[in-house]
Design an enzyme around this catalytic site. Structure first.
Site, short mmCIF file in Angstrom:
data_model
loop_
_atom_site.label_atom_id
_atom_site.label_comp_id
_atom_site.label_asym_id
_atom_site.label_seq_id
_atom_site.Cartn_x
_atom_site.Cartn_y
_atom_site.Cartn_z
N LYS A 1 0.74 -1.17 0.00
CA LYS A 1 -0.07 0.09 0.09
C LYS A 1 0.88 1.28 -0.09
O LYS A 1 1.97 1.14 0.37
CB LYS A 1 -0.99 0.07 1.06
CG LYS A 1 -0.38 0.32 2.45
CD LYS A 1 -1.46 0.41 3.65
CE LYS A 1 -0.87 0.70 5.03
NZ LYS A 1 -2.16 0.93 5.94
N SER B 1 -9.09 4.80 -14.48
CA SER B 1 -7.77 4.15 -13.92
C SER B 1 -7.30 5.17 -12.73
O SER B 1 -8.00 6.11 -12.61
CB SER B 1 -6.54 3.87 -14.57
OG SER B 1 -6.31 5.18 -15.67
N TYR C 1 -7.51 0.31 -11.62
CA TYR C 1 -6.39 -0.12 -12.00
C TYR C 1 -5.17 0.76 -12.26
O TYR C 1 -5.71 2.13 -12.64
CB TYR C 1 -6.40 -1.30 -13.40
CG TYR C 1 -6.56 -0.36 -14.51
CD1 TYR C 1 -5.84 0.16 -15.25
CD2 TYR C 1 -8.18 0.04 -14.98
CE1 TYR C 1 -6.12 1.05 -16.64
CE2 TYR C 1 -8.43 0.67 -16.02
CZ TYR C 1 -7.53 1.09 -16.87
OH TYR C 1 -7.77 1.93 -18.00
N GLY D 1 -11.32 9.41 -15.20
CA GLY D 1 -12.73 8.61 -15.63
C GLY D 1 -13.82 9.05 -14.28
O GLY D 1 -13.74 9.80 -13.68
N ALA D 2 -14.43 8.05 -14.32
CA ALA D 2 -15.78 8.06 -13.22
C ALA D 2 -15.20 8.46 -11.79
O ALA D 2 -15.66 8.91 -10.99
CB ALA D 2 -16.74 7.19 -13.30
N ALA D 3 -13.99 7.74 -11.53
CA ALA D 3 -13.24 7.70 -10.14
C ALA D 3 -12.95 9.24 -9.98
O ALA D 3 -13.03 9.63 -8.61
CB ALA D 3 -12.09 6.97 -10.13
#
Length: 108
Positions: free
Chosen positions: A9, A25, A58, A73-75
């Site tokens: 992490k 991503s 990803y 994107g949507a994130a």
């Protein structure tokens, strides 16, 4: 039987960009990917410490040394620039392997 355990992490990184007009991503500084053992295309879980949102996407390589953390994107709708995030990767292994496995934790 295989179990899923934390592999690595990036702990408490700052979100530097959010790009809604991009195929989904997360872009991560390649130095940080190397340090955490994250490979391009690997599934990552992202937790926004600031607002509590969680997502799965990803990883793609960002410019080496840029300290870039960009949700695409949507994130991009789930984070804000300046938010603190944790990026986690998991691996599947046997319980025996997991007992001696130590995850890589990178604190930038």
């Amino acid at each position: 039987m295989l179990i899923t355990v934390l592999k690595s992490k990036l702990h408490r990184v700052k979100v530097t960009d959010a790009n809604l007009n991009y195929v989904g991503s997360i872009t991560i500084d390649e130095n940080w990917m190397d340090a955490a053992g994250i490979i391009e295309g690997e599934q990552v879980h992202v937790v926004d410490v600031t607002n509590g949102s969680r997502l799965i996407t990803y990883a793609i390589k960002g410019e080496r040394g840029s300290k870039c953390i960009c949700l695409n994107g949507a994130a991009a709708r789930l984070v804000s620039v300046g938010d603190t995030a944790i990026i986690m990767c998991y691996a599947q292994m046997t319980p025996e392997e997991a007992r001696s496995f130590k995850p890589t934790v990178v604190i930038p």
